[in-house]
Structure formats: C-alpha cells, structure tokens
Design an enzyme around this catalytic site. Structure first.
Site, PDB file in Angstrom:
ATOM      1  N   THR A 148      -1.617   5.657   1.955  1.00 33.40           N
ATOM      2  CA  THR A 148      -2.835   4.843   1.875  1.00 33.40           C
ATOM      3  C   THR A 148      -3.005   4.020   3.150  1.00 33.40           C
ATOM      4  OG1 THR A 148      -2.685   4.691  -0.533  1.00 33.40           O
ATOM      5  CG2 THR A 148      -4.044   3.045   0.574  1.00 33.40           C
ATOM      6  N   HIS A 199       0.463   2.926  -8.040  1.00 32.10           N
ATOM      7  CA  HIS A 199      -0.482   4.034  -7.823  1.00 32.10           C
ATOM      8  C   HIS A 199      -1.727   3.897  -8.699  1.00 32.10           C
ATOM      9  CE1 HIS A 199       2.320   5.961  -5.244  1.00 32.10           C
ATOM     10  NE2 HIS A 199       3.089   6.525  -6.166  1.00 32.10           N
ATOM     11  N   LEU A 252       0.868  -1.171   0.000  1.00 35.00           N
ATOM     12  CA  LEU A 252       0.000   0.000   0.000  1.00 35.00           C
ATOM     13  C   LEU A 252       0.907   1.223   0.000  1.00 35.00           C
ATOM     14  CD1 LEU A 252      -2.742  -0.920   2.657  1.00 35.00           C
ATOM     15  CD2 LEU A 252      -2.990  -0.907   0.171  1.00 35.00           C
ATOM     16  N   ASP A 253       0.510   2.263  -0.725  1.00 30.16           N
ATOM     17  CA  ASP A 253       1.306   3.482  -0.763  1.00 30.16           C
ATOM     18  C   ASP A 253       1.460   4.057   0.639  1.00 30.16           C
ATOM     19  OD1 ASP A 253       1.366   3.195  -3.507  1.00 30.16           O
ATOM     20  OD2 ASP A 253      -0.327   4.534  -3.836  1.00 30.16           O
ATOM     21  N   LYS A 254       2.463   4.881   0.819  1.00 25.89           N
ATOM     22  CA  LYS A 254       2.755   5.460   2.125  1.00 25.89           C
ATOM     23  C   LYS A 254       1.558   6.193   2.710  1.00 25.89           C
ATOM     24  CE  LYS A 254       6.199   8.358   4.504  1.00 25.89           C
ATOM     25  NZ  LYS A 254       7.440   9.159   4.334  1.00 25.89           N
TER      26      LYS A 254
END
Length: 237
Positions: free
Chosen positions: A107, A188, A103-105
């Site tokens: 998110t 992303h 998961l993105d930072k």
C-alpha cells in the site's frame, strides 16, 4: 526544564554523544554568547541560546513528518529482511521517529512519522474514530448497492462487522476506481471489506488521515516536515 549540554546537542542531531563532547571540549559551543567547555553543563531548552560554530541550535521537542510511502517497504522502524519506511528518511532526528499506525507493504501513500507518543495515541485510539481516506482501484464493478452496504458496515471473513464507511465511486466497470473513508484500522481492512462484496483491491493509496492530506507534490518515497497548521489539524482529534 534543563538537560546536559551534550545530550541537548546529540538530541538535535549535531552528532553522537562522543562527537558533541569533543565539540564542547574544543570550545566550539556557546551558550548565551559564552563559550562552554563543560560537558555536563545544564541548559534550559526553552530559555538558553545554544550555538555551534556560530550557528544557532534551537531545541524542538517534537518532530512531525509526512512520508509518501511507496509499495515494497514495511511500516516499521527496523527489520533484518525488508526495507522499512525509516530507511527512506535522512533526518537528524531519525533515531527518534516512529510511524503512526501502519500501511501494508503493498500500500502506498500518507504515513506520519513522529516522536510524539501522545499524538500517536490520540490518532490510533479506537475511541477517536479518526477518518482515513484511501484511493483504490478495484477488480470488479463497484455499485451503489456496495455503497449502501459499506454505509451500514460489512461483515468481514472473521465475523467482525465494520463501522460505517463512505464509498464514493469515481468510475465503474470491469475495473473500478473509488474513494473509501474508514474510521478504524483492522488488519487489511479495506481489502477485506471489498472481498466481503466479492471484489478485489488491486491498488491502494492512503490520501488523508484526520485533517491531514497527502501533499500532491511529494513524490513516492519523498518526505517533508509538517507545517504548523498541519500539525494543528492533526491535534484537533
């Protein structure tokens, strides 16, 4: 299958190899109700009954955990600059764990931690098309036209056309709320899909992966081991 007693105990988080060797040498370990002081004594994980200080130490090969990832930490096992998802975990098998996917930072939401490489491979395989469901807040008015575009796939900034995705509008206006289900995991991806229709994701949270849903009682940064039925739900893919 058998392994050395000291390895068995260290794998189960009783202590470091050095610490468990002392426990064995001091007679604090029993195998099948008999004290064993031999460090390299071989035990069968599926048959022998191991106890330390009178407490049974059962052997679990695989560990499965659900983490409600907060924003601000990265999906990695270690990093010299940023806090990682494993920095949030205090578990006896922590050193064996790794995240399935990322998961993105910024998110939040559902992240699976495990030491089961086969499960990770199945869930991340491009051939499996495992569904991932996100709740998102969007800057801009999400329309039925957007839903139709997502359903046939949208073209990203690099020319890649995504697989069909399901977009469900919860509320629409200058700021919109949606659920989006995707079946792949490009970099992303959710953010870039909305950019492709001239909108911006301002908040993103994963709430489901495969047959596993995020526990609504799990606070941000919280984690717990999966129940057997939850593991089975993941293994159906």
């Amino acid at each position: 299958m058998s392994m050395r007693l000291d390895k068995y105990l260290s794998n189960m988080g009783v202590g470091t190899r050095r610490e468990v060797k002392k426990l064995i040498q001091y007679g604090k370990v029993m195998v099948n109700k008999e004290v064993v002081k031999t460090i390299d004594y071989k035990v069968a994980e599926d048959k022998d009954h191991v106890m330390v200080y009178g407490k049974t130490i059962g052997y679990a090969v695989n560990v499965y955990m659900m983490l409600n990832k907060p924003a601000g930490c990265i999906t990695a096992t270690q990093d010299t600059k940023d806090k990682t998802v494993l920095d949030l975990v205090n578990h006896k098998r922590k050193k064996d764990l790794f995240p399935i996917g990322r998961l993105d930072k910024d998110t939040e939401g559902l992240l699976i931690l495990t030491n089961d490489g086969q499960l990770a491979h199945r869930l991340l395989s491009p051939k499996k098309h495992v569904p991932k469901v996100y709740y998102a807040r969007i800057k801009g008015c999400v329309t039925l036209a957007d839903c139709k575009l997502f359903l046939v796939g949208v073209t990203l900034d690099d020319g890649y056309k995504t697989m069909p995705a399901k977009l469900e509008i919860l509320s629409a206006g200058e700021a919109s709320e949606v659920y989006i289900t995707i079946h792949e995991g490009k970099f992303h991806q959710v953010k870039r899909m909305f950019e492709a229709v001239d909108k911006e994701v301002v908040y993103l949270k994963r709430i489901q992966m495969g047959g596993l849903s995020l526990d609504s009682n799990l606070k941000l940064g919280g984690y717990r081991e999966l129940r057997e039925d939850e593991v089975q739900a993941l293994e159906t893919f």
